[in-house]
Design an enzyme around this catalytic site. Structure first.
Site, mmCIF file in Angstrom:
data_model
loop_
_atom_site.group_PDB
_atom_site.id
_atom_site.type_symbol
_atom_site.label_atom_id
_atom_site.label_comp_id
_atom_site.label_asym_id
_atom_site.label_seq_id
_atom_site.Cartn_x
_atom_site.Cartn_y
_atom_site.Cartn_z
ATOM 1 N N GLY A 186 -16.998 -4.602 -0.655
ATOM 2 C CA GLY A 186 -17.117 -4.717 0.801
ATOM 3 C C GLY A 186 -17.220 -3.363 1.481
ATOM 4 O O GLY A 186 -18.142 -3.104 2.218
ATOM 5 N N ILE A 231 -10.945 -7.458 -2.552
ATOM 6 C CA ILE A 231 -12.364 -7.071 -2.545
ATOM 7 C C ILE A 231 -12.692 -6.240 -3.785
ATOM 8 O O ILE A 231 -13.571 -5.390 -3.779
ATOM 9 C CB ILE A 231 -12.738 -6.348 -1.232
ATOM 10 C CG1 ILE A 231 -11.912 -5.066 -1.027
ATOM 11 C CG2 ILE A 231 -12.505 -7.269 -0.054
ATOM 12 C CD1 ILE A 231 -12.373 -4.257 0.207
ATOM 13 N N GLY A 247 -4.422 -2.766 3.443
ATOM 14 C CA GLY A 247 -4.214 -4.040 2.766
ATOM 15 C C GLY A 247 -2.997 -4.089 1.868
ATOM 16 O O GLY A 247 -2.152 -4.980 1.992
ATOM 17 N N ARG A 249 4.948 4.870 -2.240
ATOM 18 C CA ARG A 249 5.151 4.275 -3.570
ATOM 19 C C ARG A 249 3.822 3.748 -4.101
ATOM 20 O O ARG A 249 3.079 3.060 -3.394
ATOM 21 C CB ARG A 249 6.166 3.149 -3.465
ATOM 22 C CG ARG A 249 6.282 2.322 -4.725
ATOM 23 C CD ARG A 249 7.410 1.323 -4.613
ATOM 24 N NE ARG A 249 8.697 1.978 -4.829
ATOM 25 C CZ ARG A 249 9.853 1.543 -4.326
ATOM 26 N NH1 ARG A 249 9.865 0.483 -3.551
ATOM 27 N NH2 ARG A 249 10.977 2.186 -4.584
ATOM 28 N N LYS A 290 2.182 3.136 0.966
ATOM 29 C CA LYS A 290 1.197 3.387 2.015
ATOM 30 C C LYS A 290 -0.186 3.103 1.421
ATOM 31 O O LYS A 290 -0.306 2.596 0.320
ATOM 32 C CB LYS A 290 1.313 4.835 2.522
ATOM 33 C CG LYS A 290 2.604 5.047 3.309
ATOM 34 C CD LYS A 290 2.715 6.406 3.987
ATOM 35 C CE LYS A 290 2.999 7.519 3.028
ATOM 36 N NZ LYS A 290 3.564 8.717 3.689
ATOM 37 N N GLU A 313 -8.543 4.724 0.650
ATOM 38 C CA GLU A 313 -9.450 5.514 1.470
ATOM 39 C C GLU A 313 -9.113 6.993 1.421
ATOM 40 O O GLU A 313 -9.988 7.845 1.562
ATOM 41 C CB GLU A 313 -9.440 4.983 2.911
ATOM 42 C CG GLU A 313 -9.928 3.549 2.941
ATOM 43 C CD GLU A 313 -10.209 3.029 4.334
ATOM 44 O OE1 GLU A 313 -11.042 2.129 4.462
ATOM 45 O OE2 GLU A 313 -9.598 3.499 5.306
#
Ligand SMILES: Cc1cc2nc3c(=O)[nH]c(=O)nc-3n(C[C@H](O)[C@H](O)[C@H](O)COP(=O)(O)OP(=O)(O)OC[C@H]3O[C@@H](n4cnc5c(N)ncnc54)[C@H](O)[C@@H]3O)c2cc1C
Ligand code: SF4
Lengths: 316, 735
Positions: free
Chosen positions: B245, B472, B515, B619, B692, B696
């Site tokens: 995606g 995804i 996510g 973590r 976290k 990206e």
């Protein structure tokens, strides 16, 4: 894709005459180029003649010490053939620089020679393109032209021929054997097979309608060091920005054909006389009269620099 | 569950299952072709007809007339839907341009019709017979030409502020003894995921079921309802497997709307996959940017002024590419400014692509930092370290929750052999290759979003998780299963995870690297509730009951977990919601990228040799799926640096290279060796998971590290991406 009828030819002459009997027929070999183009309705044959069963899948010695390569020999087979690797290393290397393993398994010798351009506007049926739709104009001129031809182009079309294999065939002085619908056969020197675009960019070869390629013949080996250097943005699976195929003899003489610069494999025999004087001299002659766009002017120095590297490598 | 105080010790900290490198639990399904993707629901949407989309041939203007007669008469054609016969359509909250165009055309390849036929081939053939006459209007397609007239965007929300200013940037920059003022450009980029946008639609009266490929189920359910004028309850969206995606499937797109409209017109299920040549102009893309960066520093390398301005373009109502936002947080400096400008362009809609804002922003900022380090005569790692800040530089009383940027850089430098780099460019040669090393910082914010889940315990002791979270290709199934297993004290194979269905509780969805942390926190919350129900049922005091090895125990009493469900399934549902911790503490993720590459001395071809990413991102729930995310992101960063470029035809207004032959992304041969290191970190401010985002972070900075390595190899500074050989060739030394 338009609907089409399909037949499997059982002899070369039958294939050629079937082509003559149908208006708008096409031969299909590996189908790796033709089917893609049919899906986009860039090619719209009404009839397909499958030539896969014709038995042109052998590589045989010729009486004068060369090799005859059947039109249906797959690119993978050809690249791996021990005789090709030993005596015509340029051809093997050019083949392996092209496409991907899966495609080469399917792609044939004749189909590779006759693959069509990768000009992006040719692929977009919303755009004018003289090659796809004669007389509609050329969207590439004045548009995005990084890939396009720098020499031998016309006001009608600035596309390049994308084949790697054809560059090697050109440097090796191959000849193409064909059979025509009337059953007659002929030999076409590779230099004469592909045309420059001129006013008729949709006519890409000197083959006549329904003319079937049966084999491609290599003359007897010429020795020398065989180098194929394909330059591209990513390391694999990309068409050449430019490519240089060279055969260099010990004394510095040799042959050079260049890809990615013209509508056909580009070779200027007169330029080869400059080989002992180096890449700059050869390129000056080879690309004399080049008319690049702003976006593809880099190809001129790229050819020179690549050829320079090839000649250095050949010296060992 | 409201998360408004820092996390303390909780069952996740046992780390029996969480934190372990675990292969994807959905892997076998995918490897054996049994995972059902959007285009494959033949057992549910029985005997579907096929839809084929017609894209606009112009970028701007109107449809003058449309002749459907030949297409209608073509073999197998069942229906043709156009804006004229589709009925009144709304526009989704998350859409900029309409998904079915006409008579106005907003961009090239905007859908103008869908042809529905018995077979795919018939639909495709008939689509070619749709005759559309357009009257084209003049459009704006050139960002650099639109730069002058670009306006301040409204900003707000994740976009941040269009303009920020702290201290006296102009004065401090002017006074700085060492300055840099440089402009960088990044091109339009495509997600180019393997699976195209695809949907199957089936109606039951006025209720619609849509099997699709989508990252954000709740957004999309709402936007389907809005677009088709249906009550939301009448729309069911199902998307358990997604073939990539990267932000391109965050929204409702034309495939889904046209499948629904086609199915209504054909009166039977319809499937539509966006054909590959439409993927680049019909959908969204990462918009191009022009970025000007000014940095002023004192001679010790302390930044005194930092300014970042960015211009991008979009359709009317579209948003800017927020390329300046990381510059508000990444480095210290008392005087600072950022500004965004948005030009109106008539290109396809610009929107999120992996690390929107930061990915292109870091492409520019991290070259600027390299340039500045060189001007100062400082090592790039050292220069960055000297400008580290443990607090939000705009609000010094607001600390970062965790910030190990310097540690990432130092450890990376050590592991990579950074000290062997020759700071003087163009000095290292290996045969025909000019070899260089480059580095860049990595930075991406951590976003907190509400996320819900339902958990069930059955008689066999099996725990089933249901949430509309999507996977995804990232590993959501696996980390969610790990979370539930850890919480309920059962082995992984006792957990069943069901995702991507609008009938499940609303989750954060997949995007913005939010996510993993949020969706697992939602599962955590639901599991806390389930644990309470279990303890109550079994007569334990919930505070001291331990869940382990399929048993619930306290003191010397131990009961099998499944006993709690002996007289019926136990079900618990909850969401994680966040308080103010993200306001009081800046939550971001950090890293460092190191790259070594070679530039061919003759051809200027650039080939990566090795890469390393060091990440500090809370973590790490599953080091294996996290690593996959990071190396994938690094690969995408290589694409951004070296080849990815949606090339605009500025006359006709479209992306010319609209297939995978023309839009190049890296292939295996481009990616020889990648390493990743995750620093030990837990972030109690982020969530009960103390995790976290990571997916990206992995792309942010990569392209700049390559650009800096190219400079180190050749001495040629390229500020316009992608860095292709033609940009180097004229400046290369003689081979
Ligand atoms: C993704 C991709 C990447 C590629 N990359 C490269 C690359 O890097 N370098 C490169 O050189 N090529 C590349 N190619 C092109 C590939 O080499 C050609 O598609 C292939 O060689 C065509 O051979 P074929 O047998 O499949 O031809 P077909 O598709 O079957 O036919 C091609 C044409 O030849 C005609 N034809 C076939 N056989 C005969 C015959 N015996 N007589 C007369 N006419 C005939 C057909 O009518 C048709 O017009 C790539 C292709 C793809 C799809
Ligand atoms: S260059 Fe040739 S192939 Fe390309 S658009 Fe022009 S005419 Fe067509």
């Amino acid at each position: 894709m338009k609907s089409f009828t399909y037949e499997k030819a059982n002899s070369p002459a039958a294939a050629a005459s079937a082509a003559a009997n149908h208006s708008n027929a096409k031969f299909i070999a590996g189908g790796t180029n033709l089917l893609d183009l049919m899906k986009l309705e860039i090619e719209t044959p009404a009839h397909l003649i499958d030539v896969n069963g014709l038995g042109f899948d052998k590589i045989e010695p010729t009486s004068d010490g060369g090799l005859r390569i059947g039109a249906l020999v797959r690119n993978t087979t050809l690249a791996a053939d021990a005789r090709i690797r030993r005596d015509y290393g340029l051809l093997s290397r050019a083949l392996l620089a092209g496409a991907s393993g899966q495609l080469r398994n399917r792609a044939t010798t004749a189909g590779n020679l006759l693959q069509r351009t990768r000009c992006p506007y040719f692929y977009d049926t919303n755009q004018p393109c003289n090659k796809r739709k004669p007389g509609s104009g050329c969207a590439a001129i004045g548009g995005v032209t990084r890939q396009h031809a720098v020499i031998g182009a016309s006001e009608a079309c600035i596309a390049t021929h994308p084949s790697d294999m054809a560059i090697a065939m050109r440097a090796l002085d191959a000849t193409v054997q064909t059979v025509r619908p009337d059953g007659s056969t002929r030999d076409i020197p590779i230099a004469d097979l592909h045309r420059l675009p001129g006013d008729t960019p949709h006519i890409e070869t000197t083959l006549s309608s329904g003319e079937l390629i049966t084999s491609v013949t290599l003359p007897k080996p010429v020795g020398g060091t065989h180098i194929y250097r394909k330059v591209r943005d990513r390391a694999s699976y990309a068409f050449a920005l430019v490519s240089v195929g060279a055969i260099v003899q010990r004394d510095g003489t040799g042959r050079v054909a260049v890809g990615g610069v013209a509508h056909k494999p580009w070779r200027v025999e007169a330029a080869e006389a400059e080989m002992p004087r180096g890449a700059k001299a050869v390129t000056a002659r080879l690309l004399e009269g080049a008319r690049p766009t702003k976006e593809n002017a880099f190809k001129l120095s790229l050819v020179e620099r690549t050829l320079g590297a090839v000649l250095t490598e050949a010296k060992g | 569950m409201k998360f408004d105080t820092p996390a303390t010790t909780n069952p996740i900290d046992q780390l029996k299952i969480i934190g372990h490198a675990t292969s994807r639990i959905d892997g076998p399904l995918k490897a054996t072709g049994r995972a059902t993707y959007a285009y494959e629901w033949h057992d549910r949407a029985v005997k579907p007809a096929y839809g084929y989309i017609v894209g606009s041939a112009i970028a701007k203007g109107r449809i003058a007339s449309m002749d459907l007669s030949r297409a209608k008469a073509a073999p197998g054609v069942i229906a043709i839907v156009t804006a004229e016969n589709a009925g009144k359509l709304g526009k989704g909250t998350h859409n900029t341009a309409k998904l079915l165009g006409g008579p106005e055309i907003d961009h090239y390849h905007q859908a103008v019709a869908v042809v529905v036929a018995e077979t795919f081939e018939q639909a495709r053939a008939a689509a070619e017979l749709v005759q559309v006459d357009y009257s084209a209007a003049k459009g704006s397609f050139d960002l650099s030409a639109g730069r002058q007239s670009a306006a301040e965007p409204p900003g707000g929300g994740v976009d941040g502020q269009p303009k920020t200013s702290v201290g006296d940037f102009a004065g401090a920059y002017e006074a700085a003894p060492v300055q840099l003022d440089a402009t960088y450009t990044t091109p339009d980029q495509a997600h180019a995921m393997m699976e195209p946008h695809a949907s199957m639609a089936a109606w039951d009266g006025d209720r619609l079921t849509l099997w699709t490929s989508n990252q954000m189920i709740a957004w999309t359910t709402g936007d389907v309802a809005k677009t088709l004028g249906l009550p939301k309850e009448n729309v069911r969206v199902i998307s358990p497997f997604i073939g990539g995606g990267f932000g391109g499937k965050l929204f409702l797109r034309a495939d889904a709307v046209l499948a629904a409209l086609g199915a209504r017109a054909a009166n039977r299920p319809v499937k539509v996959a966006l054909q590959r040549p439409l993927m680049f102009n019909n959908t969204t893309h990462r918009p191009a940017t022009i970025q000007r960066i000014r940095i002023g520093a004192d001679r010790n390398g302390k930044i005194t002024a930092i300014g970042h301005e960015s211009w991008s373009g979009n359709l009317p109502e579209g948003r800017p590419e927020t390329a300046v936002n990381q510059t508000r947080l990444l480095y210290a400096g008392e005087n600072r400014m950022t500004a965004m400008r948005l030009a109106m362009l008539d290109l396809p809609e610009g929107n999120a692509m992996r690390a929107p804002g930061e990915a292109p922003g870091m492409m520019a900022l991290e070259i600027a930092m390299d340039e500045m380090a060189e001007r100062l005569g400082l090592d790039p790692v050292e220069f960055r370290a000297r400008n580290d800040t443990q607090v939000d530089p705009e609000h010094p009383n607001r600390p970062f929750s965790q910030r190990q940027l310097v540690e990432c850089m130092r450890i990376g430098a050590e592991r990579f052999g950074w000290s062997k780099r020759n700071a003087e460019p163009g000095r290292q040669r290996d045969g025909r290759w000019l070899v260089g090393m480059g580095m860049a910082a990595a930075f991406r914010n951590n976003l907190l979003m509400k996320s819900g889940a339902r958990v069930r315990l059955d008689r066999q002791g099996r725990v089933t998780v249901e949430t509309d979270m999507t996977d995804i290709g990232t590993g959501s199934y696996t980390i969610i299963a790990q979370t539930a297993a850890e919480m309920m004290g059962v082995p992984l194979d006792k957990v069943v995870v069901r995702l991507g269905d609008s009938s499940f509780p609303v989750s954060a969805g997949s995007g913005g690297q939010f996510g993993a942390n949020n969706s697992t926190s939602g599962v955590y919350a639901a599991c806390v509730k389930l644990r309470e129900a279990v303890t109550q049922k079994l007569g334990f005091n919930s505070a001291d009951a331990a869940f382990a090895d399929g048993q619930v125990s306290s003191g010397n009493r131990s009961v099998p977990l499944e006993q709690a469900a002996s007289d019926g399934e136990l079900v618990a549902e909850d969401s994680i919601e966040y308080g103010d911790l993200a306001k009081t503490h800046q939550q971001s993720t950090f890293g460092a990228h190191f790259v070594e590459l070679g530039v061919d001395a003759a051809t200027a071809e650039i080939r990566v040799r090795r890469m390393l990413a060091v990440c500090a991102a809370g973590r790490i729930l599953n080091p294996k799926t996290a690593r996959s995310q990071v190396i994938g992101a690094m690969t995408m960063g290589v694409g951004a640096a070296l080849m990815e470029d949606l090339v605009v035809d500025k006359r006709a207004g479209f992306f010319v290279n609209h297939d995978l032959a023309g839009y190049e992304v890296p292939v295996h041969a481009d990616i020889p060796h990648q390493d990743t290191i995750f620093l030990d970190e837990t972030d109690p401010m982020s969530s009960p998971m103390k995790a976290k985002g990571i997916a990206e972070l992995g792309i942010c900075g990569v392209a700049a590290a390559l650009a800096n390595a190219i400079y180190n190899a050749t001495g040629i500074r390229v500020r316009d991406y992608p860095i292709t050989l033609d940009k180097l060739l004229d400046h290369m030394p003689n081979a």
